[in-house]
Design a protein around this motif. Structure first.
Motif, PDB file in Angstrom:
ATOM      1  N   GLY A   1       3.212   4.895  -6.693  1.00 48.32           N
ATOM      2  CA  GLY A   1       1.911   5.151  -8.126  1.00 48.32           C
ATOM      3  C   GLY A   1       1.281   6.129  -7.995  1.00 48.32           C
ATOM      4  O   GLY A   1       1.185   6.554  -8.380  1.00 48.32           O
ATOM      5  N   LEU A   2       1.558   7.115  -6.624  1.00 48.54           N
ATOM      6  CA  LEU A   2       0.872   8.002  -6.254  1.00 48.54           C
ATOM      7  C   LEU A   2       0.991   9.753  -5.894  1.00 48.54           C
ATOM      8  O   LEU A   2       0.824  10.370  -7.299  1.00 48.54           O
ATOM      9  CB  LEU A   2      -0.548   8.250  -5.502  1.00 48.54           C
ATOM     10  CG  LEU A   2      -1.772   7.148  -6.251  1.00 48.54           C
ATOM     11  CD1 LEU A   2      -2.438   7.031  -4.718  1.00 48.54           C
ATOM     12  CD2 LEU A   2      -2.655   7.313  -7.143  1.00 48.54           C
ATOM     13  N   ALA A   3       2.043   9.563  -5.124  1.00 51.66           N
ATOM     14  CA  ALA A   3       2.844  11.116  -4.894  1.00 51.66           C
ATOM     15  C   ALA A   3       3.550  11.703  -5.635  1.00 51.66           C
ATOM     16  O   ALA A   3       3.975  12.466  -5.575  1.00 51.66           O
ATOM     17  CB  ALA A   3       3.043  10.866  -3.104  1.00 51.66           C
ATOM     18  N   LEU A   4       4.331  10.508  -6.163  1.00 55.35           N
ATOM     19  CA  LEU A   4       5.363  10.941  -6.999  1.00 55.35           C
ATOM     20  C   LEU A   4       5.074  10.891  -8.105  1.00 55.35           C
ATOM     21  O   LEU A   4       5.524  12.459  -8.673  1.00 55.35           O
ATOM     22  CB  LEU A   4       6.400   9.469  -7.477  1.00 55.35           C
ATOM     23  CG  LEU A   4       7.943   9.428  -8.221  1.00 55.35           C
ATOM     24  CD1 LEU A   4       8.670  10.909  -7.783  1.00 55.35           C
ATOM     25  CD2 LEU A   4       8.741   8.138  -8.726  1.00 55.35           C
ATOM     26  N   PRO A   5       3.952  11.080  -9.088  1.00 50.72           N
ATOM     27  CA  PRO A   5       4.271  10.943 -10.349  1.00 50.72           C
ATOM     28  C   PRO A   5       3.160  12.417 -10.004  1.00 50.72           C
ATOM     29  O   PRO A   5       3.311  13.066 -10.697  1.00 50.72           O
ATOM     30  CB  PRO A   5       3.137  10.181 -10.783  1.00 50.72           C
ATOM     31  CG  PRO A   5       2.215   9.640  -9.959  1.00 50.72           C
ATOM     32  CD  PRO A   5       3.503   9.164  -8.830  1.00 50.72           C
TER      33      PRO A   5
ATOM     34  N   LEU B   1       0.743  -1.337   0.189  1.00 48.02           N
ATOM     35  CA  LEU B   1      -0.306  -0.017   0.468  1.00 48.02           C
ATOM     36  C   LEU B   1       0.983   1.336   0.357  1.00 48.02           C
ATOM     37  O   LEU B   1       0.607   1.972  -1.018  1.00 48.02           O
ATOM     38  CB  LEU B   1      -1.082  -0.032   1.056  1.00 48.02           C
ATOM     39  CG  LEU B   1      -2.195  -0.678   0.893  1.00 48.02           C
ATOM     40  CD1 LEU B   1      -3.102  -0.951   2.148  1.00 48.02           C
ATOM     41  CD2 LEU B   1      -2.858  -0.712   0.413  1.00 48.02           C
ATOM     42  N   GLY B   2       2.184   1.640   0.628  1.00 45.99           N
ATOM     43  CA  GLY B   2       2.978   1.979   0.726  1.00 45.99           C
ATOM     44  C   GLY B   2       3.431   2.577  -0.584  1.00 45.99           C
ATOM     45  O   GLY B   2       3.873   3.762  -0.929  1.00 45.99           O
ATOM     46  N   HIS B   3       4.038   1.583  -1.264  1.00 46.65           N
ATOM     47  CA  HIS B   3       4.183   1.526  -3.062  1.00 46.65           C
ATOM     48  C   HIS B   3       3.420   2.027  -4.030  1.00 46.65           C
ATOM     49  O   HIS B   3       3.721   3.422  -4.526  1.00 46.65           O
ATOM     50  CB  HIS B   3       4.277  -0.253  -3.155  1.00 46.65           C
ATOM     51  CG  HIS B   3       5.190  -0.171  -4.448  1.00 46.65           C
ATOM     52  ND1 HIS B   3       6.594  -0.253  -4.295  1.00 46.65           N
ATOM     53  CD2 HIS B   3       4.532   0.179  -5.777  1.00 46.65           C
ATOM     54  CE1 HIS B   3       6.295  -0.445  -5.818  1.00 46.65           C
ATOM     55  NE2 HIS B   3       5.711   0.146  -7.119  1.00 46.65           N
ATOM     56  N   VAL B   4       1.765   1.681  -3.727  1.00 42.92           N
ATOM     57  CA  VAL B   4       0.884   2.171  -4.367  1.00 42.92           C
ATOM     58  C   VAL B   4       1.587   3.750  -3.776  1.00 42.92           C
ATOM     59  O   VAL B   4       0.382   4.608  -5.082  1.00 42.92           O
ATOM     60  CB  VAL B   4      -0.466   1.590  -4.085  1.00 42.92           C
ATOM     61  CG1 VAL B   4      -1.751   2.506  -4.834  1.00 42.92           C
ATOM     62  CG2 VAL B   4      -0.395   0.307  -4.528  1.00 42.92           C
ATOM     63  N   ALA B   5       1.082   4.060  -2.798  1.00 40.10           N
ATOM     64  CA  ALA B   5       0.656   5.599  -2.355  1.00 40.10           C
ATOM     65  C   ALA B   5       1.771   6.312  -3.182  1.00 40.10           C
ATOM     66  O   ALA B   5       1.577   7.435  -3.535  1.00 40.10           O
ATOM     67  CB  ALA B   5       0.143   5.668  -0.833  1.00 40.10           C
ATOM     68  N   ALA B   6       3.357   5.741  -2.250  1.00 39.12           N
ATOM     69  CA  ALA B   6       4.147   7.048  -2.511  1.00 39.12           C
ATOM     70  C   ALA B   6       5.175   7.031  -3.962  1.00 39.12           C
ATOM     71  O   ALA B   6       5.303   7.737  -4.403  1.00 39.12           O
ATOM     72  CB  ALA B   6       5.168   6.309  -2.018  1.00 39.12           C
TER      73      ALA B   6
ATOM     74  N   ALA C   1       5.667   6.168 -14.080  1.00 39.02           N
ATOM     75  CA  ALA C   1       5.241   6.246 -12.487  1.00 39.02           C
ATOM     76  C   ALA C   1       3.331   6.230 -12.462  1.00 39.02           C
ATOM     77  O   ALA C   1       2.878   5.752 -11.766  1.00 39.02           O
ATOM     78  CB  ALA C   1       5.879   7.835 -11.630  1.00 39.02           C
ATOM     79  N   ALA C   2       3.203   7.026 -12.895  1.00 39.81           N
ATOM     80  CA  ALA C   2       1.602   7.123 -13.379  1.00 39.81           C
ATOM     81  C   ALA C   2       0.669   5.548 -12.996  1.00 39.81           C
ATOM     82  O   ALA C   2       0.053   5.165 -12.994  1.00 39.81           O
ATOM     83  CB  ALA C   2       1.067   8.341 -14.142  1.00 39.81           C
ATOM     84  N   VAL C   3       1.237   4.878 -13.935  1.00 44.27           N
ATOM     85  CA  VAL C   3       0.990   3.719 -15.369  1.00 44.27           C
ATOM     86  C   VAL C   3       1.581   2.844 -14.079  1.00 44.27           C
ATOM     87  O   VAL C   3       0.430   1.798 -13.953  1.00 44.27           O
ATOM     88  CB  VAL C   3       1.571   3.560 -16.341  1.00 44.27           C
ATOM     89  CG1 VAL C   3       1.013   2.682 -16.783  1.00 44.27           C
ATOM     90  CG2 VAL C   3       1.420   4.566 -17.381  1.00 44.27           C
ATOM     91  N   TRP C   4       2.473   3.134 -13.719  1.00 43.20           N
ATOM     92  CA  TRP C   4       3.026   1.602 -12.321  1.00 43.20           C
ATOM     93  C   TRP C   4       1.883   2.172 -11.345  1.00 43.20           C
ATOM     94  O   TRP C   4       1.981   1.052 -10.662  1.00 43.20           O
ATOM     95  CB  TRP C   4       4.344   2.333 -11.727  1.00 43.20           C
ATOM     96  CG  TRP C   4       5.106   1.519 -11.109  1.00 43.20           C
ATOM     97  CD1 TRP C   4       5.489   1.474  -9.779  1.00 43.20           C
ATOM     98  CD2 TRP C   4       5.325  -0.136 -11.283  1.00 43.20           C
ATOM     99  NE1 TRP C   4       5.509   0.823  -8.877  1.00 43.20           N
ATOM    100  CE2 TRP C   4       5.632  -0.688  -9.504  1.00 43.20           C
ATOM    101  CE3 TRP C   4       5.406  -0.921 -12.279  1.00 43.20           C
ATOM    102  CZ2 TRP C   4       5.906  -2.148  -9.834  1.00 43.20           C
ATOM    103  CZ3 TRP C   4       5.646  -2.437 -12.052  1.00 43.20           C
ATOM    104  CH2 TRP C   4       5.775  -3.006 -10.868  1.00 43.20           C
ATOM    105  N   GLY C   5       1.630   3.135 -10.309  1.00 43.08           N
ATOM    106  CA  GLY C   5       0.752   3.586 -10.210  1.00 43.08           C
ATOM    107  C   GLY C   5      -1.078   2.376  -9.525  1.00 43.08           C
ATOM    108  O   GLY C   5      -1.119   1.759  -9.247  1.00 43.08           O
TER     109      GLY C   5
END
Lengths: 332, 248
Positions: free
Chosen positions: A230-234, A223-228, A253-257
């Motif tokens: 996949g969402l925050a970074l992009p 979940l941290g991976h998705v948030a950091a 990053a957005a596609v990966w998220g």
């Protein structure tokens, strides 16, 4: 302690990794189509062209993972041999081909520069059916009361927002020559990814039961991976990055998220036994089923990209010349 | 043409128009007084010993793929004032009055007969797995051979032949009782009248038609569970390949 299951059984997932690939590709396709229409209205047809091409490539690719996830794919015509209006999936079976057909025809109309009136209707159909596809994909999962991780207000919202972010990201990866158009796309990506991050936080943190349920089969690191990542970074890259390279990084990053979110929620929800008598083993990233779905979908996207390039480079110019082409036109 | 659905719902016997169809039917599904039955099952947990004879009989009768189950008997260990005791909980399709698996089916492959049996037309099913997701009892699975949804049918082929479901017939303790709840003289009606019975997951609103006598409160809905066989199995790694390999 309430109980220990002394005798229970192993079960397979009903929706395999192909489903994750389908939900990723179709969500990005619709978002790219919506971006194309928005750019056309705000910046003109030329600025919208890359987004429309990306939408066409992804729309052409989406049916493959969907069919591959059926356990009897050769029977897909059964969707159309009867009416099942109570089933969201049945509505999806009509919305998906409508979206694919209107997107491809709108791309053809744009590439040839002909059929202006029909092109407007096709783009309208593309936007309408695209919104329908977004609604059905979110609704199809959200109505399943037996899956608490899907059956709530938060999941469909985050699913839709990550789809929008991944679509904007896919267009940025492909490249947008129009600088103002690229800036608009970066804003759209930042907005949808940022809203997705807020929605994810509210969904899981506002409801302790949901957080407990999510953490039961999805480790904090996922979940941290998705948030950091996949969402925050992009969102941050799209907001503060400069140049085409940072825009492409934001897109990746957005596609990966979006992929990570779908993977986490589809495998996490299906791994939870509803009666605690079955064990569902989630597929690993290196499992043949996972690799098959990843390579199959990536291969289909590559093939679709080649087909759309052929349309742009060879077919469209030939159609554009129309009746003026050929020996008689040359003599005249 | 006789479709599989016609066959399964017994319409062949009713509509065939042949001499054979007009002869007295042995089917349990066509009562002599002409009323439409509503089939249900009562699980008397006081009599269940968890021997899995029902699990095996079902698999043999219905040719269920190895490793998949239409019914099975999970065994729990629960704490009581006398210490931990085993608790058996036979599970299967509940043939609900309000089955959530039916409205989600995009091709109308899953349906309910007039006498309440929830069936899958395996000639129509596309194997999308949506019904598997929708069932709150995990009573459905995708069959490895046919690629279609599979589940308990109350052994409808046996009912049509005048026989009881295989799991009922084979239950050594007589824990499984099957019958018509619209017939007040049936064994299930008498058990329901005489005992305090319970259903699984009543909060799901599905109105299940499998009733339990002696069901522990802690097993009615979501079972809070500690790692038992599951942890052992996961520690042992993946299960061996159960596919059959024919000798060349």
């Amino acid at each position: 302690m309430t109980g220990i299951d002394l005798v229970s059984v192993d079960q397979d997932f009903a929706w395999r990794p192909w489903a994750v690939a389908y939900f990723l590709v179709i969500g990005a396709a619709v978002a790219a189509a919506l971006a194309a229409q928005a750019l056309r209205v705000l910046r003109g047809a030329a600025a919208a062209r890359p987004a429309l091409r990306v939408a066409a490539v992804l729309a052409l690719s989406a049916p493959l993972p969907l069919l591959a996830d059926l356990h009897q794919p050769a029977r897909f015509l059964n969707f159309y041999l009867g009416a099942a209006p109570s089933s969201v999936m049945w509505w999806g079976a009509w919305l998906l081909p409508a979206f694919v057909a209107t997107t491809l025809l709108a791309t053809l109309a744009d590439a040839t520069g002909r059929w202006a009136g029909a092109g407007r209707v096709l783009r309208l159909g593309m936007v309408g059916s695209g919104l329908g596809v977004l609604t059905y994909t979110a609704g199809e999962t959200a109505i399943v009361a037996a899956r608490p991780l899907w059956h709530n207000a938060g999941f469909p919202v985050v699913l839709t927002l990550t789809a929008l972010a991944s679509g904007a990201g896919a267009v940025l990866i492909a490249g947008v020559p129009d600088r103002a158009g690229a800036r608009l796309l970066r804003m759209a990506l930042a907005g949808s990814a940022g809203a997705g991050l807020v929605a994810l936080g509210l969904w899981l943190l506002a409801d302790p039961d949901m957080a407990r349920l999510a953490l039961a089969d999805m480790p904090v690191v996922v979940l941290g991976h998705v948030a950091a990542l996949g969402l925050a970074l992009p969102a941050l890259l799209a907001l503060f990055g400069r140049g085409a390279l940072s825009a492409r990084f934001a897109g990746v990053a957005a596609v990966w998220g979006a992929l990570a979110f779908r993977w986490a929620l589809f495998t996490g929800a299906q791994a939870q036994s509803r009666v605690e008598t079955a064990t569902y083993t989630p597929p690993a990233l290196a499992d043949p089923a996972t690799l098959q779905s990843l390579t199959g979908t990536a291969g289909m996207i590559a093939l679709a990209a080649v087909l759309v390039a052929v349309l742009d480079l060879y077919l469209a110019p030939a159609l554009r010349r129309g009746p003026q082409a050929g020996p008689r036109a040359d003599k005249a | 043409m006789t479709t599989r659905r016609d066959f399964l719902t017994g319409a062949v016997a009713q509509n065939g128009g042949t001499e054979a169809a007009q002869a007295p039917s042995p089917s349990l599904r066509l009562p002599a007084d002409g009323h439409t039955p509503r089939w249900a099952m009562v699980m008397d947990l006081r009599k269940c010993i968890g021997c899995q004879a029902c699990t095996v009989a079902c698999a043999m009768e219905n040719n269920v793929y190895e490793g998949s189950y239409r019914t099975h008997v999970p065994v729990y260990e629960i704490e009581t004032e006398f210490g931990p005791v085993p608790a058996m909980l036979p599970r299967m399709c509940n043939h609900c009055e309000n089955p959530p698996c039916i409205p989600v089916c995009p091709v109308n492959a899953t349906f309910q007969t007039e006498d309440g049996i929830v069936l899958v037309d395996q000639d129509v099913c596309v194997g999308c797995g949506y019904c598997v997701q929708a069932c709150p009892y995990e009573a459905r699975h995708l069959d490895h051979d046919s690629g279609t949804a599979d589940k308990c049918t109350f052994c409808v082929q046996r009912l049509d032949a005048g026989l009881l479901p295989a799991c009922v017939e084979t239950c050594v303790g007589g824990a499984r009782v099957f019958g018509d709840i619209r017939d007040p003289a049936s064994a299930v009606s008498r058990l329901l009248a005489e005992h305090d019975t319970r259903n699984l997951k009543p909060e799901a609103g599905t109105r299940p038609q499998v009733y339990y006598i002696g069901l522990d409160d802690r097993l009615v809905s979501e079972v809070e569970i500690e790692a038992g066989a599951r942890a052992l199995r996961q520690a042992a790694g993946p299960a061996p390949d159960t596919t059959h390999h024919e000798e060349a």
